[in-house]
Design a protein around this motif. Structure first.
Motif, short mmCIF file in Angstrom:
data_model
loop_
_atom_site.label_atom_id
_atom_site.label_comp_id
_atom_site.label_asym_id
_atom_site.label_seq_id
_atom_site.Cartn_x
_atom_site.Cartn_y
_atom_site.Cartn_z
N VAL A 1 0.82 -1.21 0.00
CA VAL A 1 0.00 0.00 0.00
C VAL A 1 0.86 1.26 0.00
O VAL A 1 0.51 2.25 -0.65
N THR A 2 1.97 1.23 0.69
CA THR A 2 2.80 2.43 0.80
C THR A 2 3.84 2.55 -0.31
O THR A 2 4.53 3.56 -0.39
N SER A 3 3.95 1.53 -1.17
CA SER A 3 5.01 1.56 -2.17
C SER A 3 4.60 2.17 -3.51
O SER A 3 5.45 2.51 -4.32
N VAL A 4 3.31 2.28 -3.76
CA VAL A 4 2.82 2.88 -5.02
C VAL A 4 1.60 3.75 -4.72
O VAL A 4 1.00 3.64 -3.65
N GLN A 5 1.24 4.58 -5.66
CA GLN A 5 0.07 5.43 -5.51
C GLN A 5 -1.19 4.55 -5.45
O GLN A 5 -1.25 3.49 -6.09
N PRO A 6 -2.21 4.96 -4.68
CA PRO A 6 -3.43 4.16 -4.55
C PRO A 6 -4.08 3.82 -5.90
O PRO A 6 -4.55 2.69 -6.09
N GLU A 7 -4.10 4.78 -6.82
CA GLU A 7 -4.70 4.52 -8.13
C GLU A 7 -3.92 3.45 -8.89
O GLU A 7 -4.51 2.62 -9.59
N ALA A 8 -2.62 3.47 -8.77
CA ALA A 8 -1.78 2.48 -9.43
C ALA A 8 -2.02 1.10 -8.83
O ALA A 8 -2.10 0.10 -9.55
N LEU A 9 -2.13 1.03 -7.51
CA LEU A 9 -2.38 -0.24 -6.85
C LEU A 9 -3.73 -0.80 -7.28
O LEU A 9 -3.85 -1.99 -7.59
N THR A 10 -4.74 0.05 -7.35
CA THR A 10 -6.06 -0.38 -7.80
C THR A 10 -6.00 -0.93 -9.22
O THR A 10 -6.57 -1.98 -9.52
N PHE A 11 -5.30 -0.22 -10.10
CA PHE A 11 -5.13 -0.69 -11.47
C PHE A 11 -4.44 -2.05 -11.50
O PHE A 11 -4.86 -2.97 -12.22
N GLY A 12 -3.38 -2.20 -10.73
CA GLY A 12 -2.63 -3.47 -10.69
C GLY A 12 -3.46 -4.62 -10.17
O GLY A 12 -3.40 -5.74 -10.71
N ILE A 13 -4.26 -4.38 -9.14
CA ILE A 13 -5.13 -5.43 -8.59
C ILE A 13 -6.18 -5.82 -9.62
O ILE A 13 -6.47 -7.01 -9.82
N ASN A 14 -6.74 -4.83 -10.32
CA ASN A 14 -7.73 -5.12 -11.36
C ASN A 14 -7.11 -5.95 -12.48
O ASN A 14 -7.71 -6.92 -12.95
N GLU A 15 -5.91 -5.58 -12.89
CA GLU A 15 -5.23 -6.33 -13.95
C GLU A 15 -4.94 -7.76 -13.50
O GLU A 15 -5.11 -8.70 -14.29
N LEU A 16 -4.52 -7.94 -12.26
CA LEU A 16 -4.27 -9.27 -11.72
C LEU A 16 -5.55 -10.10 -11.72
O LEU A 16 -5.55 -11.26 -12.12
N ALA A 17 -6.65 -9.50 -11.29
CA ALA A 17 -7.94 -10.21 -11.27
C ALA A 17 -8.34 -10.63 -12.68
O ALA A 17 -8.77 -11.78 -12.89
N CYS A 18 -8.21 -9.73 -13.64
CA CYS A 18 -8.57 -10.06 -15.02
C CYS A 18 -7.72 -11.22 -15.55
O CYS A 18 -8.25 -12.17 -16.14
N ARG A 19 -6.43 -11.13 -15.33
CA ARG A 19 -5.55 -12.19 -15.83
C ARG A 19 -5.83 -13.52 -15.15
O ARG A 19 -5.77 -14.58 -15.78
#
Length: 92
Positions: A48-66
């Protein structure tokens, strides 16, 4: 340019906040999800503290899709069927 402060031995050091390597948003997303699965608060906090919240949300969404796509292919089912099954929803 990074702010440097002198150590007691006189050598410069990188300020603690900037000493951390900028993490890839996909690394952070993977660590966040694994931390949630394993109930690892330290791992979650680090992600949570290593990237911007929007970036983390995007990454989690991409992981879920994949993940849904990979499971759908593995199960020979539609992504919709797999997603609904994973969430415990009735078939559409």
């Amino acid at each position: 340019m990074r702010e440097r402060r002198a150590n007691p031995d006189g050598k410069p050091r990188v300020a603690p906040r900037e000493a951390r390597r900028q993490r890839n948003l996909f690394e952070a997303a993977a660590d966040y999800v694994v931390g949630c699965v394993e109930d690892d608060e330290d791992r979650i906090e680090d992600a949570v503290t290593s990237v911007q919240p929007e970036a983390l949300t995007f990454g989690i969404n991409e992981l879920a899709c994949r993940a849904v796509i990979a499971l759908a292919r593995e199960r020979d089912q539609s992504p919709e069927t797999v997603a609904r099954d994973l969430l415990g929803l009735p078939p559409a």
